[in-house]
Structure formats: structure tokens, C-alpha cells
Scaffold this active site. Structure first.
Site, PDB file in Angstrom:
ATOM      1  N   CYS A  38       0.842  -1.200   0.000  1.00  0.00           N
ATOM      2  CA  CYS A  38       0.000   0.000   0.000  1.00  0.00           C
ATOM      3  C   CYS A  38       0.877   1.249   0.000  1.00  0.00           C
ATOM      4  CB  CYS A  38      -0.859  -0.036   1.256  1.00  0.00           C
ATOM      5  SG  CYS A  38      -1.965   1.371   1.439  1.00  0.00           S
ATOM      6  N   THR A  40       0.636   3.482   2.090  1.00  0.00           N
ATOM      7  CA  THR A  40       0.999   3.637   3.510  1.00  0.00           C
ATOM      8  C   THR A  40       2.323   2.929   3.803  1.00  0.00           C
ATOM      9  OG1 THR A  40      -1.327   3.738   4.116  1.00  0.00           O
ATOM     10  CG2 THR A  40       0.217   3.179   5.876  1.00  0.00           C
ATOM     11  N   HIS A  43       5.110   5.035   2.597  1.00  0.00           N
ATOM     12  CA  HIS A  43       5.418   6.127   3.549  1.00  0.00           C
ATOM     13  C   HIS A  43       6.315   5.606   4.682  1.00  0.00           C
ATOM     14  CE1 HIS A  43       2.845   9.258   1.966  1.00  0.00           C
ATOM     15  NE2 HIS A  43       1.828   8.424   1.886  1.00  0.00           N
ATOM     16  N   HIS A  63      -0.860  -4.416   6.031  1.00  0.00           N
ATOM     17  CA  HIS A  63      -2.256  -4.430   6.497  1.00  0.00           C
ATOM     18  C   HIS A  63      -3.210  -4.943   5.432  1.00  0.00           C
ATOM     19  CE1 HIS A  63      -1.590  -0.488   4.630  1.00  0.00           C
ATOM     20  NE2 HIS A  63      -2.821  -0.635   4.189  1.00  0.00           N
ATOM     21  N   GLU A 195      -5.917  12.924 -14.546  1.00  0.00           N
ATOM     22  CA  GLU A 195      -4.682  12.288 -14.076  1.00  0.00           C
ATOM     23  C   GLU A 195      -3.520  12.876 -14.869  1.00  0.00           C
ATOM     24  OE1 GLU A 195      -3.737  10.082 -11.610  1.00  0.00           O
ATOM     25  OE2 GLU A 195      -1.755  10.482 -12.446  1.00  0.00           O
ATOM     26  N   ARG A 200      -0.342   5.731 -15.398  1.00  0.00           N
ATOM     27  CA  ARG A 200      -1.645   5.438 -14.794  1.00  0.00           C
ATOM     28  C   ARG A 200      -2.784   5.553 -15.811  1.00  0.00           C
ATOM     29  NH1 ARG A 200      -0.811   8.487  -8.952  1.00  0.00           N
ATOM     30  NH2 ARG A 200       0.119   6.712  -7.895  1.00  0.00           N
ATOM     31  N   LEU A 261     -11.895  11.229  -0.732  1.00  0.00           N
ATOM     32  CA  LEU A 261     -11.012  10.241  -0.110  1.00  0.00           C
ATOM     33  C   LEU A 261      -9.572  10.746  -0.003  1.00  0.00           C
ATOM     34  CD1 LEU A 261     -10.917   6.919   0.577  1.00  0.00           C
ATOM     35  CD2 LEU A 261      -9.428   7.056  -1.411  1.00  0.00           C
ATOM     36  N   GLY A 262      -9.130  11.510  -0.999  1.00  0.00           N
ATOM     37  CA  GLY A 262      -7.731  11.977  -1.026  1.00  0.00           C
ATOM     38  C   GLY A 262      -7.435  12.887   0.151  1.00  0.00           C
ATOM     39  N   LEU A 263      -6.266  12.700   0.755  1.00  0.00           N
ATOM     40  CA  LEU A 263      -5.871  13.549   1.882  1.00  0.00           C
ATOM     41  C   LEU A 263      -5.040  14.710   1.359  1.00  0.00           C
ATOM     42  CD1 LEU A 263      -4.877  10.947   4.597  1.00  0.00           C
ATOM     43  CD2 LEU A 263      -6.797  12.549   4.673  1.00  0.00           C
ATOM     44  N   ILE A 286     -14.657  10.410   3.183  1.00  0.00           N
ATOM     45  CA  ILE A 286     -14.655   8.940   3.149  1.00  0.00           C
ATOM     46  C   ILE A 286     -13.418   8.440   3.874  1.00  0.00           C
ATOM     47  CG2 ILE A 286     -14.625   6.875   1.688  1.00  0.00           C
ATOM     48  CD1 ILE A 286     -17.115   8.471   1.121  1.00  0.00           C
TER      49      ILE A 286
END
Ligand code: ZN
Length: 345
Positions: A38, A40, A43, A63, A195, A200, A261-263, A286
Site C-alpha cells: 500500500c 501507507t 510512507h 495491512h 490524471e 496510470r 477520499l484523497g488527503l 470517506i
């Protein structure tokens, strides 16, 4: 046994020897088959400011994974040895008021697997039985492993009407790509995405009929207006870019929704809120997956609606090659990367 671990507070990850865990009450032990990497995890690998503030090394990461139940703790109901399951990464206290009132996705007791507690990137792992979500054998292992991430997209897309609607997705990271596949499976009338990455965009082309727009082009907004002159029914904001949110609001039809959803890197984002008010727009944050509605919807999509996310899985590697996986991800040359833990012992 080995595990993929952030062993000290510095960039990088290592394979380390770890102890076999004992199974406590309400827990299950899994034989892990596949794990999905992920953003995450990246990061944590890079050891950026977020990771430094959140991760206590040593920490076993992972996770998003799937496997077979090999041992049941005391009092576990509804699961049996031999069941095939996938991980829900949010560990919540089932007695908490948030969870009991249907707000498990924003439960204040939430701890995240592989972030706040040791995760599943190892051949065997013990997790709460509630977090082991039964998955049908017909779902390919590599897809089963990434359901935690796919569930973010299911939650975002199904936050409102999709069938016969025009949906604009801003940002085609893995969750945005999943969202595009889900919109198509649910019979959206038109799906478009903004995008900047050519890589992508190519992945999105493999999913079906997605109108692709580079938001840096001068005519990007005009093209969106041309495609849907009355505005888009829904905007799924996956980019974490304030300008994408602003563009989405401008091109939203009256009465439409923006599911976010995007931070955003900066906590404060300015927006033409009067436009949202006069359009009667709904803006919905979300987070995670609804427990457990999103998982039921995901099962339905994968087994009855023909949702196929396999084009988004660009790499499948033995877990021993995890360093290579993180290098590929770091270069941005991947959709989802799935690791095979079968021979990792
Ligand atoms: Zn994830």
C-alpha cells in the site's frame, strides 16, 4: 519465521526473524498467502514526516493480506479452521459506542494493522477474528489480498447513485483506478478521470471506456463541460489536490455529490463554498470501509457483478523480493504490487 519489518527509526525495511505468536481469546491465526503493498507501506519505507510521527519501530508492516485460518482462539464464532479470509486493517473495540451505532469506520478506538500494531507481512499472523473477513474461494488470491484498499474505493463509489450517472474521478492512483472499474461494473453512464501520469492513464485504458483528461492541459475544464454540459452527477476526489477539488465543484451538477477520499498535504484548503451551497451539493468525507456494509458490497461486486480489478495488479513477486517491490513503487511504475508469502519462511 521471517517478517518484513521497520526495525529502526530510519528509511528502509528489513527481513527479520520473529517469534511465532500465541492465539488469544477472540483471535485467529492465519497462514498468510498474499500481501498487497500500500501507499501507507511506502510512507513507512521512506520514513517521511507522517511515518516518523506515527510508527514505533520495531514494527512489522502489512495491512492488506489474505490467507487461511489455521488456529482459533477461545470464544471465536463464525470462523473455522480452513476458512479463506482477508484482512480488514482497522481494529476496533466491538463494545465501543461508535462501532455499535454503525460508525465503525470512524471509531475512536481504531488501531491500524501494520501501523499501530504489528502487521501481516509474514508467513503466519494472529489478528482479531472480527478483522478476518471471509472471502469466497472464487476470488483470486491476489485480488483477495487487496480488498482492504479496494474497499476504500467501494466505499467512495457507493456513497451515492452510480447506475446511469456521470461520474468524474479526480486522481488515478490505485484507489482511483479501482473506483473507475467499480463505476463501469455498476453501469455508470459515463466515467471520466483527471490524471497527470501517462503510466496510470495506460492502466485506466485497460479497464474499459474511461475518458482521460490531463488537468494541466488548457482545455481540460472545457472538455469536462463538453462531455457533461449540465454537470457531473458525482465527483470522486482521490488526488488530494485542492485544485482538483475546486475543478470538481465547478463541474458538479446541481444536487450532485463530492465524495472525498484523497488527503490534502495542507490541512487547510480553501473552496468556493457558496457554490456548494447554491448547488445544493453534498460533500462527504470517506475513511476506511463501512463495517461491514462495504465488505458485503465488495463481495457482491466481485462475485456477482463481474468486477475485475486484475488489470490494476501490475506486479506479483515472491515476498523475498520485497526490496525490489518498494523500489518499483518508489519510481511510480506500478499499479498494485502483490507479494507471495508461500515460501517466505
Ligand atoms: Zn492500504
Amino acid at each position: 519465521m521471517k517478517a518484513i519489518c521497520k526495525s529502526r527509526p530510519a528509511p528502509g525495511l528489513e527481513a527479520v526473524e520473529v517469534e511465532e505468536q500465541a492465539v488469544g481469546p477472540g483471535e485467529v491465526k492465519l497462514q498468510v498467502e498474499r500481501g498487497s503493498v500500500c501507499g501507507t507501506d511506502l510512507h513507512i519505507h521512506r520514513w517521511d514526516a507522517w511515518a516518523q510521527s506515527r510508527i514505533q519501530a520495531p514494527r512489522i508492516i502489512g495491512h492488506e493480506f489474505c490467507g487461511t485460518v489455521i488456529e482459533l482462539g477461545e470464544g471465536v464464532e463464525g470462523l473455522q479452521v480452513g476458512d479463506f479470509v482477508a484482512s480488514e486493517s482497522h481494529i476496533v473495540d466491538p463494545a465501543s459506542p461508535d462501532y455499535r451505532s454503525g460508525l465503525g469506520h470512524v471509531d475512536r478506538t481504531t488501531k491500524i494493522l501494520g501501523v499501530d500494531v504489528d502487521g501481516g507481512f509474514r508467513p503466519r499472523v494472529v489478528i482479531p477474528a472480527l478483522n478476518a473477513r471471509p472471502t469466497r474461494d472464487s476470488v483470486p488470491r491476489s485480488v483477495a489480498a487487496l480488498q482492504d484498499a479496494l474497499g476504500n474505493a467501494v466505499h467512495t463509489v457507493m456513497d451515492g447513485e452510480v447506475k446511469d450517472r456521470a461520474i468524474l474521478i479526480t486522481g488515478l492512483g490505485p484507489i482511483g483506478l479501482f473506483a473507475a472499474a467499480i463505476c463501469l461494473a455498476l453501469g455508470a453512464r459515463r466515467v471520466a478521470a483527471t490524471e497527470v501520469s501517462a503510466y496510470r492513464m495506460d492502466l485506466a485504458r485497460r479497464l474499459g471506456d474511461v475518458h482521460l483528461i490531463d488537468p494541466r492541459q488548457a482545455d481540460a475544464e472545457a472538455r469536462l463541460a463538453e462531455l457533461e454540459p449540465d454537470g457531473w452527477d458525482a465527483v470522486l476526489e482521490m488526488s488530494g489536490r485542492p485544485e482538483a477539488l475546486a475543478l470538481g465543484l465547478r463541474r458538479l451538477r446541481p444536487g450532485g455529490r463530492i465524495s472525498m477520499l484523497g488527503l490534502y498535504p495542507d490541512a487547510e484548503v480553501s473552496l468556493a463554498l457558496n457554490d456548494a451551497i447554491f448547488k445544493g451539493a453534498r460533500l462527504q468525507g470517506i475513511v476506511g470501509r463501512r463495517l461491514w456494509q462495504t465488505w458485503h458490497q465488495m463481495d457482491w461486486l466481485l462475485t456477482e457483478k463481474g468486477l475485475d480489478v486484475s488489470p490494476i495488479i501490475t506486479h506479483e513477486l515472491p515476498a523475498a523480493e520485497f526490496q525490489e517491490a518498494f523500489q518499483i513503487l518508489d519510481r511510480g511504475e506500478a499499479g498494485k504490487i502483490v507479494l507471495d508469502f508461500t515460501d517466505f519462511d
